[in-house]
Design a protein around this motif. Structure first.
Motif, PDB file in Angstrom:
ATOM      1  N   LEU A  68      51.074  41.674  44.345  1.00 60.23           N
ATOM      2  CA  LEU A  68      49.945  40.906  43.814  1.00 60.23           C
ATOM      3  C   LEU A  68      50.292  39.419  43.758  1.00 60.23           C
ATOM      4  CD1 LEU A  68      48.957  43.300  40.888  1.00 60.23           C
ATOM      5  CD2 LEU A  68      47.742  43.006  43.040  1.00 60.23           C
TER       6      LEU A  68
ATOM      7  N   ALA B 107      40.983  41.128  45.671  1.00 63.42           N
ATOM      8  CA  ALA B 107      40.789  42.390  44.952  1.00 63.42           C
ATOM      9  C   ALA B 107      41.260  43.597  45.767  1.00 63.42           C
ATOM     10  CB  ALA B 107      39.320  42.568  44.572  1.00 63.42           C
TER      11      ALA B 107
ATOM     12  N   GLN C 127      41.754  41.848  38.946  1.00 66.16           N
ATOM     13  CA  GLN C 127      41.165  42.404  40.160  1.00 66.16           C
ATOM     14  C   GLN C 127      40.023  43.369  39.832  1.00 66.16           C
ATOM     15  OE1 GLN C 127      43.307  43.779  43.438  1.00 66.16           O
ATOM     16  NE2 GLN C 127      44.638  41.997  43.586  1.00 66.16           N
TER      17      GLN C 127
END
Length: 399
Positions: free
Chosen positions: A109, A141, A183
């Motif tokens: 991430l 996302a 997200q």
């Protein structure tokens, strides 16, 4: 440039290093093929585990975990949908995979956020001029989209995907949780962190992601309801115990390396394993303490379920007496003994940095690359290493 990432909690101040690289086109294609083949071999170990008794003894998974693995009705359907391979080496001929990290999305991430920041910076114009394509990991996302799709494909209703459980044990990382929540919020969903033994709270969820490291098997004694729901499919997660508790065990690397298990893999897989997996053995069952003591400077000792760079001992950084004590300690019998791989090196005006390469896999595809850089031999964000941007030379979406 990293101020936004610091404000978001993705990085500590100073953790974003002014280093950007693009992988060599030819080397990247070969590396990608090898990495995907090695992950398929890990899936093969998971598939074989219930039927191959030799794996029971070798992996020595704690009984409380082992019993839930055996209860899974369809081991041949299990896949390592997500993992993050950590590799060391200076080039394609020397790079080796040291860990699989099958349920640790935090670093990935961050890598996506780091690459997005570089594209917003003046360097972005250079990347565009070079035709460097965006990678899937840069999508804001991607993690939420994957988990929601996994739920839908397994019959979770749209209403039941409005709230997702992040199931954790006693070990947790705030930045990772915050980035996951962001997200899901972008998709109009709520991610709620729930303790693995909180049966009442978990009863309200149908979709989950499991974020825990089974380093203390005693924790799992309190998770019978959770494990039963996951095994029955009442609670859907892409990393159920039958996959996670095998794949997370670092001794899987010894299975991939030890010639006694070579019959589990195809000749094509042998070639990828020989190229990418370092010599790895189980202490006391594959390599003796005496042999590991004698090979100190070329070896590394790791706990089967260690994390964040803990319980990792480099022989080259350990004096001979201490190393011998570690290898003779009965508590470390059964640990992973692995060939030491020399990291890639980058010389700067501030001195020499060591670097690794992180390769995230999602649903059988490489979705990007990243790197950590630091001064010490154990490269881990928990040890203060910085993040460097790595871009793919090809379109990973359709290539």
């Amino acid at each position: 440039m990293g101020a936004r990432l610091v404000a978001e909690g993705a990085l500590k101040p100073g953790a974003l290093l002014p280093a950007v690289s693009v992988l060599d086109r030819g080397a990247e294609r070969m590396l990608r093929r090898r990495v995907l083949t090695v992950v398929a071999c890990l899936e093969r170990v998971i598939e074989c585990y219930p039927e191959v008794r030799r794996l029971w003894d070798f992996l020595d998974i704690p009984p409380v975990l082992h019993r839930w693995i055996l209860r899974h009705e369809h081991p041949k359907r299990l896949r390592v949908d997500f993992c993050r391979l950590d590799l060391l080496g200076a080039g394609l001929d020397s790079v080796r995979v040291l860990e699989f990290n099958p349920s640790s999305p935090g670093g990935v991430l961050v890598a996506g956020a780091v690459n997005r920041e570089w594209r917003r910076s003046p360097v972005g114009a250079v990347l565009a001029d070079w035709g460097v394509p965006a990678t899937p990991v840069e999508r804001p996302a991607w993690f939420a989209d994957w988990l929601l799709a996994h739920g839908r494909e397994r019959g979770v209703s749209d209403a039941d995907t409005q709230r997702i459980a992040l199931v954790w044990g006693r070990w947790r990382t705030r930045f990772e949780t915050d980035m996951m929540r962001a997200q899901f919020a972008a998709r109009g969903r709520t991610l709620t962190a729930v303790d693995a033994d909180d049966d009442a709270a978990l009863s309200g969820f149908a979709l989950a992601f499991l974020k825990y490291i089974p380093d203390d098997a005693a924790e799992v004694e309190r998770w019978d309801t959770l494990c039963a729901r996951l095994t029955a499919g009442d609670l859907v997660a892409p990393n159920p115990p039958a996959e996670r508790w095998v794949a997370e065990n670092k001794l899987c690397l010894a299975v991939l390396s030890d010639p006694r298990f070579r019959h589990l893999f195809t000749p094509e897989q042998h070639r990828a394993l020989d190229a990418l997996v370092p010599w790895s053995r189980k202490l006391g069952d594959g390599v003796s303490p005496a042999e590991a003591i004698a090979g100190r400077v070329e070896l590394v000792l790791k706990a089967p379920y260690g994390y964040r760079g803990q319980a990792v001992h480099l022989g080259a950084d350990t004096d001979a007496d201490t190393w011998a004590g570690l290898l003779r300690d009965p508590a470390r019998r059964g640990w992973l003994v692995q060939e030491r791989v020399v990291p890639g090196r980058v010389d700067t005006h501030e001195g020499r940095y060591l670097r690794d390469l992180k390769v995230p896999i999602l649903r059988g595809r490489v979705i990007g690359y990243a790197s950590r850089m630091g001064r010490n031999h154990i490269l881990n964000g928990a040890r203060g290493n910085g993040m460097a941007a790595v871009f793919a030379p090809h379109d990973l979406e359709g290539d």
